[in-house]
Each structure stands twice: as C-alpha cells, then as structure tokens.
Design a protein around this motif. Structure first.
Motif: not given
Length: 259
Positions: A124-125, A158-162, A164-180, A211-214
């Motif tokens: 969520c961050h 706003p990212n939580l809405l995104l 929730v929409f993306l996780i079911p597609k199974k192409k979202s990843f945690f990544h052990n790196n950083y940019l900012t 979130i539940l409503k969404f």
C-alpha cells in the motif's frame, strides 16, 4: 530528475498542483531544451489526484510517481528498465527508504516474488512503485467516477484501487530494488485529537469499507477478472481489520475487549 540520461526511452514530466508561490514560473525556466514536459493543474487535486495526473499525462509504457520530497537514484534506472523489458509486469512494488543524516532507513523491504491476495496492505505504500500504464488505463481514465464513489481511497490510497484491480491478473511483483527514497524526512506534524487514543481507527475503517465496496463492484462488473482471487482479497482484508480493531479496543478499554 534532470540528471537522467535523456533518450528516446525516457520522459520526465513536472505537474504543478495549482501552486500560488511562483513554483510554476520557476519550473518553466528548466524547460530550455524541450526534454521535459511541464503542466499545471487547474485546481489543487490533492496527493491522490496528482498521482493519477502522472499516469494520464505521461506517454511511456511505464510510469513512476515521485513526490517533491523524494530523490531519484539515477544509477538504478538502467537495470530496472532491463527488468521491465524482460518480465513485462503490471506493477513493480519496490523497496522504499527514508534518508536521515545521510543514512538510508528502510520503510519497506521486499523479497522479489509475485504479489498474492494476502499482500495487499504490504503493497500500500505508493512511493517508488513502477506502473504499466495500459494495465490501469481503465481506472485512471474514469477517475471522476472513483472520486465520487471512493473518496477516502482516491484521496489517500489511490494505488490500493489499482492494486486490487491488478493482483487477480497475476502479473504484479514485489521487487528487491529501489529507485527513489524520501530525502527530506521530518517527524510527522499530525496531531491526534485529544479524545482519541487510537486516531487511525476511523480513517482506516472508512478505507476498509471502500475497498470492500470496490471489490464487490469488480466482482459484479468485470467479467475478465479472477473472482476467486478477488474473494480471497476480501476475506484477507476482513481478517486483518478484525485483528486491527480488536487490538485497538484492547488498547483503549480492556473491559470492553474481554466482554
């Protein structure tokens, strides 16, 4: 941002959120070589709204939102771009740090793996996440609808809405790196009302219900999404909110908790 090696692969955009202190005029002085784009919102659309403006106004395949208090580790861009080209993810949830006295302190550290239904709050961050714009286009192009129906989430998460929409597609990843990283860290200036001993309970409860409503909306309206996955997210959120509220009641009044 101006230290980025400008090529046909990259764009840098600045979006002034209707400031009144001359910031927009100063930004325009930077645009001497036409390598960056500068915009000004007609009104202050808030933190969440300006993040959405980044997705709307950028032209690249991927976009990363950077706040006015974040620094960019330019040397890491090339490696991350190589990863994006190879794996083609919907979103990369990167590590995030705060810098205090020239030392980076972790806010979020990841193991590189697929984001599962029970990982929503861990993702969520917002700072430092890289989004495939096409994957969330259907949401950011209809943002007025989401502002009306999910005022808490669109304002603060706003990212939580995104997600929730993306996780079911199974192409979202945690990544052990950083940019900012957050470069100008200061202690929070928020002061809790004196009559609350747990000030985060009310907004979190409102966000939880949105979130539940969404999720219910997605189950009813989006036939292309994995409904089993969405139900798993909902069940996990309900478990988490039960634990959080139970802990809050325990802290405030043990008699009520045990009752």
């Amino acid at each position: 941002a101006l230290k980025i090696d400008f090529s046909n692969e990259f764009e840098v955009i600045f979006i002034d959120n209707d400031s009144t202190d001359g910031t927009y005029d100063e930004l325009q002085k930077l645009n001497t070589n036409n390598l960056i784009s500068i915009y000004k919102n007609d009104s202050n659309v808030g933190f969440g709204g300006n993040f959405i403006e980044v997705l709307k106004r950028s032209k690249g395949k991927y976009a990363i939102w950077v706040s006015d208090e974040d620094a960019i580790e330019v040397s890491r861009i090339k490696k991350l771009v190589e990863y994006l080209k190879k794996e083609n993810p919907d979103v990369l949830v990167l590590n995030h740090f705060k810098k205090i006295e020239n030392q980076l302190y972790p806010i979020r550290l990841n193991k590189s793996n697929l984001i599962q239904e029970n990982n929503l709050w861990a993702a969520c961050h917002l700072p430092g996440n890289i989004w495939k714009r096409k994957s969330v286009e259907i949401l950011y192009n209809s943002w007025e609808y989401y502002i009306e129906n999910y005022p808490q989430l669109t304002r603060y998460y706003p990212n939580l809405l995104l997600m929730v929409f993306l996780i079911p597609k199974k192409k979202s990843f945690f990544h052990n790196n950083y940019l900012t990283y957050q470069k100008d860290f200061m202690k929070s200036s928020h002061i809790a009302p004196s009559h609350y001993s747990y000030p985060n309970l009310i907004p979190r409860w409102l966000q939880h219900n949105e979130i539940l409503k969404f999720i219910s909306y997605l189950i009813d309206e989006k036939s292309d999404l994995n409904k089993t996955s969405l139900l798993k997210i909902k069940n996990n959120l309900n478990k988490n909110i039960y634990i959080m509220i139970s802990n809050a009641i325990y802290e405030e009044n043990k008699e009520i908790y045990y009752h």
